[in-house]
Write a protein that holds these residues in place. Structure first.
Motif, PDB file in Angstrom:
ATOM      1  N   VAL A 159      35.518  47.960  41.116  1.00 51.01           N
ATOM      2  CA  VAL A 159      34.608  47.865  42.257  1.00 51.01           C
ATOM      3  C   VAL A 159      35.456  47.506  43.467  1.00 51.01           C
ATOM      4  N   ARG A 160      35.339  48.282  44.534  1.00 49.43           N
ATOM      5  CA  ARG A 160      36.274  48.146  45.643  1.00 49.43           C
ATOM      6  C   ARG A 160      35.629  47.647  46.941  1.00 49.43           C
ATOM      7  N   HIS A 161      34.361  47.267  46.934  1.00 48.48           N
ATOM      8  CA  HIS A 161      33.790  46.792  48.200  1.00 48.48           C
ATOM      9  C   HIS A 161      34.086  45.312  48.395  1.00 48.48           C
ATOM     10  N   GLY A 162      33.641  44.747  49.529  1.00 47.30           N
ATOM     11  CA  GLY A 162      34.151  43.459  49.969  1.00 47.30           C
ATOM     12  C   GLY A 162      33.258  42.265  49.724  1.00 47.30           C
ATOM     13  N   VAL A 163      32.500  42.273  48.618  1.00 45.19           N
ATOM     14  CA  VAL A 163      31.683  41.110  48.293  1.00 45.19           C
ATOM     15  C   VAL A 163      31.985  40.652  46.870  1.00 45.19           C
ATOM     16  N   HIS A 164      31.056  39.928  46.245  1.00 41.25           N
ATOM     17  CA  HIS A 164      31.346  39.179  45.030  1.00 41.25           C
ATOM     18  C   HIS A 164      31.905  40.010  43.882  1.00 41.25           C
ATOM     19  N   SER A 165      31.469  41.234  43.743  1.00 41.73           N
ATOM     20  CA  SER A 165      31.885  42.022  42.587  1.00 41.73           C
ATOM     21  C   SER A 165      33.217  42.733  42.777  1.00 41.73           C
ATOM     22  N   ASN A 166      33.929  42.435  43.861  1.00 44.39           N
ATOM     23  CA  ASN A 166      35.234  43.050  44.094  1.00 44.39           C
ATOM     24  C   ASN A 166      36.172  42.778  42.919  1.00 44.39           C
ATOM     25  N   SER A 167      36.677  43.831  42.316  1.00 45.44           N
ATOM     26  CA  SER A 167      37.473  43.690  41.099  1.00 45.44           C
ATOM     27  C   SER A 167      38.838  43.068  41.366  1.00 45.44           C
ATOM     28  N   ALA A 168      39.481  43.435  42.452  1.00 41.69           N
ATOM     29  CA  ALA A 168      40.826  42.914  42.730  1.00 41.69           C
ATOM     30  C   ALA A 168      40.796  41.403  42.905  1.00 41.69           C
ATOM     31  N   PHE A 169      39.804  40.891  43.625  1.00 38.67           N
ATOM     32  CA  PHE A 169      39.686  39.445  43.807  1.00 38.67           C
ATOM     33  C   PHE A 169      39.495  38.762  42.451  1.00 38.67           C
ATOM     34  N   GLY A 170      38.566  39.283  41.656  1.00 38.55           N
ATOM     35  CA  GLY A 170      38.303  38.679  40.363  1.00 38.55           C
ATOM     36  C   GLY A 170      39.514  38.687  39.458  1.00 38.55           C
ATOM     37  N   ILE A 171      40.203  39.809  39.381  1.00 41.03           N
ATOM     38  CA  ILE A 171      41.384  39.900  38.515  1.00 41.03           C
ATOM     39  C   ILE A 171      42.472  38.941  38.981  1.00 41.03           C
ATOM     40  N   ARG A 172      42.712  38.884  40.287  1.00 42.36           N
ATOM     41  CA  ARG A 172      43.798  38.033  40.792  1.00 42.36           C
ATOM     42  C   ARG A 172      43.570  36.576  40.422  1.00 42.36           C
ATOM     43  N   HIS A 173      42.361  36.100  40.614  1.00 43.46           N
ATOM     44  CA  HIS A 173      42.105  34.693  40.323  1.00 43.46           C
ATOM     45  C   HIS A 173      42.069  34.416  38.824  1.00 43.46           C
ATOM     46  N   LEU A 174      41.540  35.333  38.048  1.00 44.81           N
ATOM     47  CA  LEU A 174      41.602  35.162  36.592  1.00 44.81           C
ATOM     48  C   LEU A 174      43.054  35.150  36.120  1.00 44.81           C
ATOM     49  N   LEU A 175      43.871  36.007  36.715  1.00 46.10           N
ATOM     50  CA  LEU A 175      45.282  36.090  36.335  1.00 46.10           C
ATOM     51  C   LEU A 175      46.024  34.802  36.662  1.00 46.10           C
ATOM     52  N   THR A 176      45.885  34.311  37.887  1.00 45.31           N
ATOM     53  CA  THR A 176      46.629  33.114  38.263  1.00 45.31           C
ATOM     54  C   THR A 176      46.167  31.901  37.456  1.00 45.31           C
ATOM     55  N   ALA A 177      44.867  31.809  37.201  1.00 43.68           N
ATOM     56  CA  ALA A 177      44.368  30.702  36.390  1.00 43.68           C
ATOM     57  C   ALA A 177      44.841  30.824  34.951  1.00 43.68           C
ATOM     58  N   ALA A 178      44.815  32.041  34.406  1.00 38.97           N
ATOM     59  CA  ALA A 178      45.250  32.251  33.024  1.00 38.97           C
ATOM     60  C   ALA A 178      46.711  31.863  32.842  1.00 38.97           C
ATOM     61  N   ARG A 179      47.539  32.162  33.823  1.00 44.57           N
ATOM     62  CA  ARG A 179      48.950  31.780  33.740  1.00 44.57           C
ATOM     63  C   ARG A 179      49.099  30.263  33.685  1.00 44.57           C
ATOM     64  N   THR A 180      48.327  29.546  34.492  1.00 43.62           N
ATOM     65  CA  THR A 180      48.387  28.084  34.473  1.00 43.62           C
ATOM     66  C   THR A 180      47.920  27.535  33.135  1.00 43.62           C
ATOM     67  N   LEU A 181      46.871  28.125  32.588  1.00 42.86           N
ATOM     68  CA  LEU A 181      46.252  27.616  31.371  1.00 42.86           C
ATOM     69  C   LEU A 181      46.931  28.104  30.100  1.00 42.86           C
ATOM     70  N   GLY A 182      47.909  28.999  30.233  1.00 46.33           N
ATOM     71  CA  GLY A 182      48.598  29.522  29.067  1.00 46.33           C
ATOM     72  C   GLY A 182      47.772  30.506  28.265  1.00 46.33           C
ATOM     73  N   ASP A 183      46.781  31.136  28.906  1.00 46.80           N
ATOM     74  CA  ASP A 183      45.963  32.147  28.235  1.00 46.80           C
ATOM     75  C   ASP A 183      46.675  33.492  28.383  1.00 46.80           C
ATOM     76  N   THR A 184      47.639  33.742  27.510  1.00 48.14           N
ATOM     77  CA  THR A 184      48.463  34.944  27.635  1.00 48.14           C
ATOM     78  C   THR A 184      47.658  36.211  27.375  1.00 48.14           C
ATOM     79  N   ALA A 185      46.640  36.125  26.532  1.00 42.36           N
ATOM     80  CA  ALA A 185      45.832  37.309  26.250  1.00 42.36           C
ATOM     81  C   ALA A 185      45.093  37.761  27.508  1.00 42.36           C
ATOM     82  N   LEU A 186      44.485  36.816  28.219  1.00 42.32           N
ATOM     83  CA  LEU A 186      43.786  37.170  29.453  1.00 42.32           C
ATOM     84  C   LEU A 186      44.769  37.634  30.512  1.00 42.32           C
ATOM     85  N   ALA A 187      45.895  36.945  30.663  1.00 44.44           N
ATOM     86  CA  ALA A 187      46.881  37.327  31.674  1.00 44.44           C
ATOM     87  C   ALA A 187      47.414  38.727  31.417  1.00 44.44           C
TER      88      ALA A 187
END
Length: 358
Positions: A159-187
């Motif tokens: 999803v590429r529009h500029g509100v809550h369902s934007n995929s790039a925003f969601g992936i980036r934050h899930l990725l950075t959090a997963a790296r901190t938490l050691g969730d290698t599967a999610l990262a």
């Protein structure tokens, strides 16, 4: 107007405390399945049942941790600590985990991203009182990781529009959090999906931005995500192709005009200014270090004008703005300090500055 976090931290702390202790109004995006499926928000969401809605409560919790980690002290800081200690419990987190498992698309991906960022902020906190909350959130983090992997493997297109369902925003934050938490599967899944969806994009049509209710720039969010994935030199090469149509004077580089701050969709534009300021500062710093001076300069020059109106809105009395904007403001000011360390000293609050009096 100051642009350093130290000047704004006390005001943002007041906003955060107001939100974390305010239960109404609350926008409950719950799918009712029957007449008996009615609960007060704070009973259904004992962790994130404040701050107007679930995702705003999640990122106000994140902001509270950021402010305390920053070194905020005093009465408001003490009340924030007490609030976190009272709500961040294993029992409350378990209720939230069960709800998410029973409602697998609820708050996807924006709320998940902020919730996992909150857990990550608690985990990496150098403050012993905050980090002591981490074990209570372990099951919740695992639930979010499982849901995140399911989303990344279960949808065919971004999803590429500029509100809550934007995929790039969601992936980036899930990725950075997963790296901190050691969730290698999610990262790993986040990295794979990001490369698949965005890795070959070129000539993003920035002239089509912005929409009248965006709080994210779809193009800049995509670039921020690729910045997380690629080495600086490789990212610079990708960016030269992706930003090929960006020119000085493009609306994506200019501040918005909000005619009605009481319009909850139009007030998104304040967040758009803040998220673009953060994105432009971060991307410009990486590009400058990699030798892409022209593009870095174009982005960096846009940042100062994006901040004033949105910072004022973040601490205003208009709840459609103040229930969420301070989180984006903190990120923008942090990005500015990290990429331009002297920026906060450039200006100070004038005696007549209405923002400085808030």
């Amino acid at each position: 107007m100051p642009t350093d976090r130290a000047a704004w931290a006390p005001r943002f702390a007041t906003v955060a405390l107001e939100n974390l202790t305010r239960h109404y109004p609350y926008m409950a995006q719950h799918l009712d399945r029957g007449d008996d499926d009615q609960l007060a928000p704070r009973l259904r969401h004992p962790l994130f049942g404040s701050s107007f809605d679930w995702h705003s409560s999640a990122h106000m919790h994140w902001l509270a941790v950021q402010l305390l980690d920053f070194g905020l002290t005093g009465e408001t800081a003490g009340r924030l600590r007490a609030r976190l200690a009272g709500t961040v419990t294993a029992e409350n987190a378990a209720v939230e985990s069960r709800y998410l498992r029973d409602n697998g698309h609820y708050e996807r991906p924006y709320g998940w991203a902020w919730a996992l960022e909150f857990v990550a902020a608690v985990r990496r906190s150098a403050d012993s009182q905050l980090s002591a909350l981490a074990p209570a959130l372990a099951e919740f983090a695992a639930t979010l990781g499982e849901l995140g992997r399911g989303w990344l493997t279960g949808v065919p297109e971004p999803v590429r529009h500029g509100v809550h369902s934007n995929s790039a925003f969601g992936i980036r934050h899930l990725l950075t959090a997963a790296r901190t938490l050691g969730d290698t599967a999610l990262a790993t899944e986040a990295e794979r999906t990001a490369r698949s969806w965005f890795g070959t994009d070129r000539d993003w049509p920035f002239h089509y931005e912005r929409s009248g209710q965006d709080f994210l720039s779809p193009g800049l969010e995509e670039a921020l995500l690729l910045r997380e994935l690629l080495p600086a030199d490789e990212f610079a090469g990708w960016a030269e192709g992706f930003f090929g149509l960006l020119e000085a004077g493009n609306p994506v580089l200019m501040p918005t005009t909000v005619l009605d701050p009481g319009d909850p969709q139009q007030s998104h534009l304040y967040g758009l200014d803040l998220s673009r300021a953060a994105a432009a500062a971060k991307i410009a710093a990486t590009l400058a270090a990699a030798g892409s001076g022209r593009l870095a300069g174009l982005l960096r020059e846009a940042v100062p004008a994006l901040l004033p109106a949105a910072l004022a809105a973040a601490v205003s009395d208009e709840y459609y703005s103040s229930h969420w904007l301070a989180t984006f403001a903190w990120d923008a000011l942090g990005a500015l300090e990290e990429t331009c360390p002297a920026s906060g000293a450039e200006t100070g609050p004038a005696e007549s500055d209405p923002v400085s009096a808030v």
